[in-house]
Write a protein that holds these residues in place. Structure first.
Motif, mmCIF file in Angstrom:
data_model
loop_
_atom_site.group_PDB
_atom_site.id
_atom_site.type_symbol
_atom_site.label_atom_id
_atom_site.label_comp_id
_atom_site.label_asym_id
_atom_site.label_seq_id
_atom_site.Cartn_x
_atom_site.Cartn_y
_atom_site.Cartn_z
ATOM 1 N N ARG A 17 0.804 -1.195 0.057
ATOM 2 C CA ARG A 17 -0.003 0.131 0.064
ATOM 3 C C ARG A 17 0.806 1.202 -0.140
ATOM 4 O O ARG A 17 1.735 1.450 0.938
ATOM 5 C CB ARG A 17 -0.864 0.075 1.166
ATOM 6 C CG ARG A 17 -1.488 1.344 1.303
ATOM 7 C CD ARG A 17 -2.749 1.360 2.684
ATOM 8 N NE ARG A 17 -2.033 0.995 3.703
ATOM 9 C CZ ARG A 17 -2.475 0.893 4.937
ATOM 10 N NH1 ARG A 17 -3.922 0.825 4.961
ATOM 11 N NH2 ARG A 17 -1.975 0.378 5.929
ATOM 12 N N ASP B 62 0.814 5.114 0.189
ATOM 13 C CA ASP B 62 0.406 6.270 0.494
ATOM 14 C C ASP B 62 1.318 7.493 1.206
ATOM 15 O O ASP B 62 2.488 7.014 1.504
ATOM 16 C CB ASP B 62 -0.956 6.468 1.349
ATOM 17 C CG ASP B 62 -0.691 5.854 2.870
ATOM 18 O OD1 ASP B 62 0.487 5.576 3.164
ATOM 19 O OD2 ASP B 62 -1.627 5.471 3.450
ATOM 20 N N LEU C 51 2.113 8.427 4.152
ATOM 21 C CA LEU C 51 2.794 8.075 5.107
ATOM 22 C C LEU C 51 3.737 7.052 5.227
ATOM 23 O O LEU C 51 4.876 6.894 5.311
ATOM 24 C CB LEU C 51 1.774 7.555 6.499
ATOM 25 C CG LEU C 51 2.316 7.280 7.891
ATOM 26 C CD1 LEU C 51 2.795 8.503 8.471
ATOM 27 C CD2 LEU C 51 0.917 6.618 8.702
ATOM 28 N N SER C 52 3.199 5.988 4.097
ATOM 29 C CA SER C 52 4.157 4.736 3.909
ATOM 30 C C SER C 52 5.273 5.018 2.909
ATOM 31 O O SER C 52 6.265 4.550 3.205
ATOM 32 C CB SER C 52 3.239 3.623 3.285
ATOM 33 O OG SER C 52 2.747 3.875 2.172
ATOM 34 N N VAL D 6 6.054 -1.645 6.408
ATOM 35 C CA VAL D 6 5.637 -0.091 6.283
ATOM 36 C C VAL D 6 4.675 -0.246 5.152
ATOM 37 O O VAL D 6 3.562 0.526 5.254
ATOM 38 C CB VAL D 6 6.850 0.920 6.017
ATOM 39 C CG1 VAL D 6 6.487 1.985 5.169
ATOM 40 C CG2 VAL D 6 7.580 1.054 7.435
ATOM 41 N N THR E 258 -5.933 0.077 9.443
ATOM 42 C CA THR E 258 -6.031 1.453 9.337
ATOM 43 C C THR E 258 -6.407 2.037 10.776
ATOM 44 O O THR E 258 -5.917 1.441 11.687
ATOM 45 C CB THR E 258 -7.659 1.753 8.552
ATOM 46 O OG1 THR E 258 -8.589 1.033 9.238
ATOM 47 C CG2 THR E 258 -7.697 1.446 7.029
ATOM 48 N N LYS E 259 -6.973 3.226 10.850
ATOM 49 C CA LYS E 259 -7.039 3.772 12.024
ATOM 50 C C LYS E 259 -8.023 3.030 12.958
ATOM 51 O O LYS E 259 -9.043 2.690 12.647
ATOM 52 C CB LYS E 259 -7.506 5.008 11.947
ATOM 53 C CG LYS E 259 -7.553 6.061 13.266
ATOM 54 C CD LYS E 259 -8.115 7.473 13.227
ATOM 55 C CE LYS E 259 -8.427 7.925 14.564
ATOM 56 N NZ LYS E 259 -8.979 9.278 14.391
ATOM 57 N N TYR F 237 5.749 4.237 13.001
ATOM 58 C CA TYR F 237 4.720 4.427 11.785
ATOM 59 C C TYR F 237 3.492 3.721 12.139
ATOM 60 O O TYR F 237 2.387 4.301 11.701
ATOM 61 C CB TYR F 237 5.574 3.696 10.586
ATOM 62 C CG TYR F 237 4.504 3.121 9.651
ATOM 63 C CD1 TYR F 237 4.315 4.131 8.448
ATOM 64 C CD2 TYR F 237 4.007 1.829 9.381
ATOM 65 C CE1 TYR F 237 3.355 3.732 7.535
ATOM 66 C CE2 TYR F 237 3.183 1.687 8.331
ATOM 67 C CZ TYR F 237 2.786 2.382 7.431
ATOM 68 O OH TYR F 237 2.009 1.781 6.487
ATOM 69 N N ALA F 238 3.515 2.433 12.800
ATOM 70 C CA ALA F 238 2.269 1.944 13.047
ATOM 71 C C ALA F 238 1.434 2.650 13.996
ATOM 72 O O ALA F 238 -0.038 2.608 13.869
ATOM 73 C CB ALA F 238 2.626 0.350 13.675
ATOM 74 N N ARG G 228 -0.144 5.279 12.157
ATOM 75 C CA ARG G 228 -1.388 4.605 10.892
ATOM 76 C C ARG G 228 -2.457 4.141 12.019
ATOM 77 O O ARG G 228 -3.487 4.489 11.492
ATOM 78 C CB ARG G 228 -0.644 3.487 10.508
ATOM 79 C CG ARG G 228 -1.543 2.434 9.659
ATOM 80 C CD ARG G 228 -2.062 2.934 8.385
ATOM 81 N NE ARG G 228 -0.806 3.220 7.369
ATOM 82 C CZ ARG G 228 -1.003 4.064 6.348
ATOM 83 N NH1 ARG G 228 -1.949 4.586 5.937
ATOM 84 N NH2 ARG G 228 0.065 3.934 5.538
ATOM 85 N N ALA G 229 -2.297 3.730 12.902
ATOM 86 C CA ALA G 229 -3.474 3.040 13.649
ATOM 87 C C ALA G 229 -4.137 3.790 14.559
ATOM 88 O O ALA G 229 -5.285 3.823 15.279
ATOM 89 C CB ALA G 229 -3.119 1.436 14.364
ATOM 90 N N PRO H 221 2.981 13.230 5.179
ATOM 91 C CA PRO H 221 1.673 12.725 4.848
ATOM 92 C C PRO H 221 0.601 13.893 4.419
ATOM 93 O O PRO H 221 -0.264 13.633 3.650
ATOM 94 C CB PRO H 221 1.145 12.048 6.022
ATOM 95 C CG PRO H 221 2.768 11.870 6.849
ATOM 96 C CD PRO H 221 3.499 12.710 6.293
#
Lengths: 492, 562, 95, 497
Positions: free
Chosen positions: B63, B65, B67-68, B109, B175-176, B229-230, B233-234, B438
């Motif tokens: 994926r 985007d 952020l990644s 990531v 996702t979040k 990162y995680a 993301r979450a 991001p």
């Protein structure tokens, strides 16, 4: 294959190893021919079993009844997905194991090799017969035959330790099967009037949960090969056997026969509905979980490599029993899959243990510091297999744990997820130190051995099975597809 | 190019070849891998790619985007300089492990679903332990084992969380989550371990100093930043993260000052910097998330640089202990200079940290988090002392250790220079970074106000140090083991475990003894009755038999007639 | 150098708190002067720049500098004090 | 042919009797053996023909000398009798090839003729017991077989054989006396000696509970219990089997107790009927207790026994326990289990004793310590031993399993769950005593004496292998064994209730 009908193929697969055993016995004067007979039998057997895979996946269920031993108890065979999978595992790994055996036995110049190969073939025949059993009686017959044919293998060394190991092996396996499993079968036959494996179970509906629970206990403990504590002793005792025996039989064929039987009984005798009604199986979920953790803890304390692997096996077998007890779609598929995944991993580990013994004559974990530098391939394979056992990517073990965990949640046993987690950590704690020390620590000061890898005949199987662990990570979908009918087929 | 394969996978697969290559070819191959990965990344469009199914689980392996992309990019860069740095040694195992580790982090990531994420997450755990074990000492082995258990522990907790989440929602999308989403607590816990949350992060100072010099460089770059990162993301905007981050920003600083081992000192300051990012994620506004990402980006660069410099010192002198170092600038001037750049990067204008950290502070200020802002401000001053001053000072200045090692080897210097250059580029052209965030933004870091206040911070902190040195209150480091949260398991837990083991052993022995003696007694009893001389086993006299016959007859008759 | 040698400790006893320390050179005059002038200069500059921050405290003169000085000083003192409390011999956990 | 066919029942008894006389006229052991061989090999032919006829047309009634019962003596072959006839005659015939060398090696030349004579007499007696329907005639045949057996035992090489034979003589006589007292009482009450006649008279409600009938039953059951060596009246048996010549042990183990059990079944079910035997007299309870005692106590003795023949003898006592347990259950499944175990146990135990005979032939000893390491020297013999042992244990795929299955189902049907476990736990004891031999035979270093051993000649080996093969065969195809037993049991329970 050869234009045989699936039925004929199935019967041929059951009979072939026994013919092979006879051939091997007659060729005892010429080791080369004898080993060739073993290999040919193994390859043919695998070919036969594999040729069943296509038809079975397409929905065929080859089915043959030979003879009625007692009214209602025919000697009968039928291939269904779970049995096919078990037969595939056993027969395929037999080829690899035969190569390994040849390397190991020759490198060691073992006595009584003919007996060894003969018993091995009989054991494999029993495993295949067990896999293809259509009813409890046939299964029980091959179950006992498997015990008896492996007894000479356990006692192969012939010394006092082997004798005692053999005694425990025999008494515990025969004892549990006679005193608990056989009554369970008798009760089943009495209650349901049949012992035929039937989708959805054969026990009459509406049976009292207590009775179902007790009957389950008879099965769970009666199937001593599943090594549920406290009937697990035979497995560590059986480690006195030569390593190829430990590798194929006590990591794959025999123990998997146990858990396979548990799965089979749960799916085809109890049926998920009967089993879960009224929480009849709850105790087994707890019990298997306890065994799972306890065996891992014991493994931690074992300093002999094979003993540690044996306790690891005890623990891993409980995964399957646990999966069977949970009895949801996911867990049953996961349990079946775990048979494959653990087989590939554990046989590799035992192969490695044997290779170390052959090359370096070492059996204790404390002696293995730095051995990775001398036997990099062996220890790399050990590492890969360990990861698969632990359930780490990208190796097969990860999927079966995933499915079992998912199944546990479906059934409302959230704690099982915790058990799986703790178990994974314990696996790490007892397997990976071996790898870490082997590769990165200098050899012990008193260790002046100069040796390299084990003979090629030992090394090749190790590489093959280690690769298999990786392949299985990607092949999990196919296994899932194969096993799917177990949980979708409803009694018609 | 190579379909929709994750750049991380390129590194992982590339690692397989490493043991089979030698010398220059190997070096070239390894250096090429992150470059190929970068090209792959540049060639990919944004969106969910690489969709496949494994074991019946649908996966989104790639994926891309905002952020990644940013994390992936900086990870690839870190991988490149890490590999370059590591060329000083010739251990294929370490090289391969490093590549797998970096590749797994990059793969994680870009994971679009939780299962893929988990798979790579575990990959980082497994591969990285080799970098610790490669030191080849008993201590490193033990530290590695602890590290491994904790890392895999994080993995299995993550797995449990994913299972629960999947069970409850049927979704595997990464996702979040809110904290109240099923399984989210476990997932947060798993991330928290890797992110070195308070009480969960002892593995960091425990393990990093035991790795090989090059190993630590790689370790410092990936695991924790992957966790950030995680989190981003979450769990963006999860309030609990703010206090957690604040504790992280403050407490490790004190440890950093106490610590004698410079790599461990760096580990503590790393933890402190993570605190900033965790706070930012906790604030959760667009600006804060961007700040966290930017900070992570810059942090990877300058923390690598610092670890590389200290690694070079360790490599040349055999030690990284402050009490055994000092005065090395005489013979390692380049390393010293690069180390100072690394230190300054944490705050100084013209360098990376200056343009990144202010985003977080601004975000805190913008949302009115006064205390958060104040504490972070103080912590950044402290971090400057512990990182930019203590590290170069202890190694290259301070009391002369008399050691006169060679300058660092060329690959190390090259890698360090690249990192320094990167820091400089970001510092000079911050818009490059801001544009890649991001939530792309235009933010002017170089206002007079910002430059002056930041310089003030640096100067006054330095002044405090100078005063302390002049007063003889600093330096005070001595070799030793500082008690931390790891006492819970290395001390208390270990003793508890030993006690349990002893108790279990005793219980077991008595059970086995009991069973053995009981069965022995049973056999003896059976033998006394049934043995050849026993009641049943011996041959009875004929008269006795006749008597029994009569008894039987009598019994039957009684039964019949009663 | 072999990777394995990196951690090999010399046979010398591990220094304890009582062991003599190596002499630490006092800050050089150049450093003192450099730092001193930078501090003065920046404090002075602080009075002339306009702050945009939303927190009142930020507008206190030389707020950043004083905060940094206090934090840094406190950090060192607290660390030195705590070290006596928390430091154990290096092989503490191995015994 | 049909004339001959109608005479089959009498031929079954007369031929061995006449054969015994013929053998007695022979000079050497070899010719005696040859004649005996011919005679015994005609036995199965006759019995199988009888069996076929019974299956085709139902029970055969043969009136001796044309005198009709109840005055004349009737020979009557129903399914159960045919089953036992086949069993006895087949075992007797299968053993003969084995006999020549075994007997020659254990019995002095001039006594061999005598031995074969007695053997045929014993066979005739056993067949006669089975076939006759006259209670007194049965006593006569009982005595014939017993007397012949005493001699067979006394011919053992060991001096202790005499003592054992003497003890057996006394106990056997007591048993026979008890039996004849019981028959006498029955005659007094019913005025008949024909057992079917007695049965029909006892079926009269007025006759249900007179004390003499009960006393008769008690005497007969105790007397027969002695002959079949039911615990605790078993003590004569181990010595007798242990010290008899190998061939005699094998033969007696396979047949003598089985025929006695047949008599018990006959009286319990056909004569007195279930109502009297199991309801008025609590034969079920008594037999269950005694059977269990036999199954456990005798089996455990076998574990500690170091003389292998004695070990097998004690094992036989345990196995007799299974059969009497089946009788005690007195339901179709249980009784089937008991009856089929008559056959199955006969096959396996005869094979086992032959294996020991072969070892005695080669080694001269059957002590446990003496056979150390013999497994590799006499692999076929020990293979027979192991397979026989597995059948004793009741491993599925062997005949022993089938018997136990029926017994267990019988117990379940009666609702006696614990009995199922008792049956199976006692099988485990067999694992111990068989396993002990296997361990010694395979894992000890052979002594010089054992080193010289080889498998016996084919004449000895083939009979063992045949019986072993039969043991396996009847573990899988049970049409001829359990199938018959089931029909017999149904007749016994249904026909004369």
């Amino acid at each position: 294959m050869l234009g045989l009908s699936p039925e004929t193929t199935m019967l041929a697969a059951v009979v072939l190893p026994f013919i092979g055993a006879i051939a091997i016995a007659f060729l005892h004067r010429s080791p080369n021919l004898r080993e060739a007979a073993t290999l040919v039998t193994a390859v043919l057997l695998a070919a036969l079993v594999w040729s069943l895979a296509g038809p079975v996946m397409a929905g065929a269920r080859p089915d043959v009844a030979l003879i009625e031993v007692v009214p209602g108890l025919p000697l009968a065979f039928k291939v269904e997905p779970l049995g096919l999978m078990f037969a595939l595992v056993a027969s395929t790994l037999w080829i690899v194991n035969s190569i390994y055996s040849i390397g190991y036995m020759r490198a060691h110049d073992e006595p009584r090799q003919t007996t060894f190969y003969v018993c091995f073939a009989i054991a494999l025949g029993s495993a295949v017969g067990l896999a293809f059993s259509r009813n409890l009686f046939t299964l029980f017959l091959f179950y006992e035959l498997l015990t008896l044919s492996t007894y000479p293998l356990v006692t192969h060394n012939g010394d006092r330790k082997a004798l005692i190991g053999g005694r425990i092996y025999l008494m515990l396996l025969i004892g549990s099967s006679m005193v608990l499993l056989l009554p369970a079968i008798i009760v089943t036959a009495f209650l349901s009037g049949t012992t035929e494996f039937t989708a959805g179970g054969i026990l009459p509906k509406g049976l009292d949960a207590t009775i179902v629970g007790l009957l389950l206990a008879l099965y769970a403990f009666g199937i001593g090969k599943a090594a549920l504590m406290p009937l697990h002793f035979w497995l560590p005792s059986a480690m006195v056997a030569p390593t190829p025996v430990s590798a194929l039989l006590h990591a794959v064929a025999v123990v998997k026969a146990g858990v396979f039987t548990v799965l089979k009984v749960v799916i085809y005798v109890f049926g998920v509905e009967t089993l879960t009604a009224g929480g009849a199986r709850d105790w087994l979920v707890y019990f298997a979980s306890a065994t799972l953790i306890a065996a891992s803890l014991v493994a931690l304390t074992r300093q002999n490599l094979k003993a540690r692997l044996a306790y690891s096996t005890v623990s891993q077998l409980s995964y399957v029993v646990l999966a069977a007890a949970i009895a949801t779609s996911s867990s049953l598929i996961g349990g079946g899959m775990h048979i494959v995944m653990h087989a590939a991993g554990k046989i590799t580990l035992f192969f490695c243990a044997g290779a170390i013994y052959v090359a370096a004559h070492k059996t204790e974990i404390g002696e293995l510091d730095g051995i990775g530098r001398r036997m990099p391939v062996t220890m790399a394979a050990f590492f890969i297999a360990s990861l698969s056992i632990i359930g780490l990517p990208p190796f097969g073990g990860v999927w079966s744990k995933w499915l079992i965990g998912a199944g546990a949640l479906d059934a409302g046993f959230a704690f099982v997820v915790g058990v799986l987690m703790v178990s994974s950590l314990l696996n790490v704690a007892y397997l990976l130190p071996i790898v870490g020390r082997a590769f990165f620590l200098p050899p012990k000061p008193d260790d002046h051995d100069v040796h390299g890898e084990a003979p090629l005949a030992c090394l090749i199987p190790i590489v093959i099975t280690a690769t298999l662990c990786l392949v299985l990570f990607f092949a999990a979908g196919t296994i899932e597809e194969l096993l799917r009918p177990l949980v979708t087929a409803r009694p018609g | 190019m190579i379909g929709e394969m994750s750049p991380g996978l390129i590194l992982v697969l590339g690692a397989v070849l490493v043991p089979f290559l030698k010398g220059q070819a190997r070096a070239a191959w390894m250096l090429a891998l992150p470059i190929i990965g970068l090209m792959q990344l540049l060639s990919l469009p944004m969106g969910d790619l690489g969709q496949t199914t494994l074991a019946g689980v649908p996966l989104t392996t790639m994926r891309v985007d905002g952020l990644s992309w940013l994390f992936g990019f900086v990870f690839l860069f870190a991988a490149f300089i890490g590999i370059l740095y590591n060329l000083y040694h010739d251990d294929p195992l370490q090289h391969a492990a490093g590549l797998v580790y970096a590749g797994s982090a990059i793969g994680a990531v870009f994971a679009g679903d939780l299962v893929t994420f988990f798979l790579y997450w575990e990959g980082t755990a497994i591969a990285s332990v080799f970098l610790i074990w490669a030191s080849g000492t008993e201590r490193a082995y033990r530290a590695g084992m602890r590290y491994l258990i904790i890392q895999i522990g994080s993995g299995v907790i993550l797995l449990a969380g994913i299972l629960i989440h999947h069970h409850a929602t049927g979704s595997l999308a990464f996702t979040k989550f809110g904290l109240d989403a099923p399984g989210a607590m476990l997932i947060l816990l798993a991330i928290g371990i890797k992110c070195a949350f308070p009480l969960l992060g002892s593995w960091l100072p425990d393990a990093y100093p035991q790795a090989t010099p090059g190993g630590t460089v790689l370790l410092s770059a990936f695991t924790t930043k992957l966790a950030i990162y995680a989190l981003a993301r979450a769990f963006p905007g999860t309030g609990i993260l703010i206090p957690i981050g604040l504790v992280m920003a403050v407490v490790p600083l004190i440890y950093a000052m106490m610590e004698n081992d410079l790599r461990r000192t760096l580990a503590y300051t790393l933890n402190n910097q993570l605190g900033f990012m965790v706070v930012a994620v906790g604030i959760g506004t667009e600006m804060a998330i961007s700040g966290a990402a930017a900070q992570a980006f810059v942090h990877v660069v300058y923390k690598s640089l610092l670890f590389m410099a200290i690694g070079a010192v360790l490599y040349r002198t055999g030690t990284a202990e402050a009490s055994a170092l000092g005065g090395l600038r005489a013979t390692m001037p380049l390393t010293a200079a690069l180390c100072i750049i690394g230190g300054l990067s944490i705050a100084s204008p013209l360098l990376g940290g200056f343009v990144a950290k202010s985003l977080i502070l601004s975000a805190a200020m913008k949302d009115g988090y006064f205390w958060v802002w104040l504490i972070l401000l103080g912590a950044s001053a402290g971090a400057f002392v512990a990182t930019a001053i203590k590290i170069p000072y202890a190694a290259f200045f301070a009391a002369d250790s008399g050691k006169r090692p060679e300058e660092a080897p060329k690959p190390m210097l090259a890698a360090m220079s690249l990192a320094a250059l990167a820091s400089l580029i970001v510092g000079l052209w911050p818009s490059l970074l801001y544009g890649a965030l991001p939530f792309p933004m235009t933010y002017d870091a170089y206002t007079l106000e910002h430059v002056v206040t930041q310089l003030q911070l640096m100067a006054f902190a330095t002044l405090a140090m100078v005063v302390m040195v002049a007063l003889g209150l600093y330096p005070f480091e001595r070799p030793g083991q500082l008690l931390g949260a790891d006492w819970l398991y290395r001390g208390l837990g270990y003793r508890l475990l030993r006690w349990i083991e002893a108790a279990a052993n005793a219980a077991w022995t008595s059970i086995v003894g009991g069973v053995t003696s009981a069965s022995g007694a049973t056999v003896a009893w059976a033998r006394s009755l049934h043995g050849p001389d026993g009641l049943f086993g011996r041959t009875w006299p004929t008269g006795t038999m006749a008597l029994w016959t009569t008894v039987m007859l009598g019994a039957y008759l009684i039964l019949a007639f009663v | 150098m072999e990777a394995g040698d990196i951690h090999s400790k010399s046979a010398a006893p591990i220094p304890t708190d009582d062991a003599p320390r190596r002499p630490v050179p006092p800050p050089s005059p150049a450093l003192k002067f450099g730092v001193g002038s930078a501090v003065v200069l920046l404090a002075f500059a602080d009075l002339f720049i306009q702050k945009h921050g939303s927190f009142a405290i930020e507008h206190t003169p030389v707020f950043y500098g004083s905060l940094a000085f206090l934090v840094a000083g406190a950090l060192i003192i607290v660390a030195e004090a705590l070290r006596h409390l928390l430091s154990r011999p290096e092989d503490h956990y191995d015994r | 042919m049909s004339a001959l066919e109608s005479q089959l029942p009498i031929l079954q008894v007369i031929v061995p009797l006449v054969g015994a006389v013929l053998v007695a006229l022979m000079r050497g052991g070899r010719s005696a053996w040859a004649v005996a061989l011919v005679i015994t090999w005609t036995m199965p032919v006759i019995s199988i023909l009888l069996m076929r006829k019974v299956l085709a047309t139902g029970p055969i009634s043969y009136h001796l000398g044309g005198w009709a019962p109840p005055i004349g003596i009737e020979y009557r072959v129903d399914l159960l009798a045919a089953f036992v006839l086949v069993l006895v005659s087949v075992v007797g015939a299968a053993l003969m090839p084995f006999a020549r060398r075994s007997v020659a090696s254990e019995i002095d030349g001039d006594k061999q003729v005598w031995f074969y004579t007695m053997y045929l007499l014993c066979l005739a007696g056993l067949l006669g017991i089975t076939i006759t329907a006259d209670a007194f005639n049965l006593f006569v045949f009982l005595e014939i077989s017993s007397l012949a057996t005493y001699v067979l035992i006394a011919l053992g090489r060991d001096r202790r054989a005499l003592l054992a034979a003497y003890q057996y003589l006394i106990m056997g006589t007591i048993g026979a006396t008890f039996y004849v007292i019981g028959v006498g009482l029955l005659y007094l009450v019913t005025g008949s000696l024909n057992i079917y006649d007695i049965a029909s008279r006892l079926a009269d409600p007025a006759m249900q509970n007179p004390r003499p009938v009960m006393a008769a039953l008690a005497f007969i059951v105790v007397g027969i219990s002695l002959k079949l060596a039911l615990f605790p009246l078993h003590v004569w048996l181990p010595g007798a089997y242990a010290h008899a010549p190998s061939f005699a042990s094998a033969f007696l183990a396979g047949t003598a107790t089985k025929v006695a059990i047949y008599v018990l079944i006959r009286f319990a079910f056909s004569v007195f009927g279930v109502a009297i035997s199991f309801e008025t007299l609590p034969l079920t309870e008594v037999l269950v207790v005694l059977s269990l005692a036999a199954m456990f106590i005798a089996s455990i003795i076998a574990v500690f026994e170091t003389n292998l023949k004695r070990m097998l003898a004690y094992s036989s006592l345990g196995q007799v326990g299974y059969i009497t347990l089946g009788i005690a259950l007195a339901n179709t499944q249980g009784l089937t289990g008991g009856i089929v175990h008559l056959l199955n146990h006969a096959l396996m135990k005869t094979a086992l004793f032959m294996a020991l005979g072969a070892i005695a032939y080669r080694l001269g000893s059957v002590k446990l310590d003496a056979i150390a390491g013999i497994g590799r020297r006499m692999p076929w013999t020990m293979a027979v031993f192991v397979l026989g042992g597995m059948a004793l244990v009741g491993v599925p795929g062997t005949a022993g399993f089938v018997s136990k299955w029926y017994l267990a189902i019988g117990a379940v049907e009666k609702g006696w769950w614990p009995l199922v476990f008792a049956i199976l736990i006692s099988s485990l004891i067999a694992v111990v005593y068989v396993g002990r031999v296997v361990e010694v035979a395979w894992f000890r270093e052979p002594s010089p004496a054992v080193e010289k051993c080889t498998d016996p000649p084919l004449s000895m080996l083939i009979p063992m292998l045949v019986l072993t093969a039969a043991t396996i065969y009847f573990g899988i195809d049970t049409e001829a064994s359990a199938g018959m037993a089931l029909k017999a049991a149904e007749t016994l329970l249904g026909g004369l209730k």
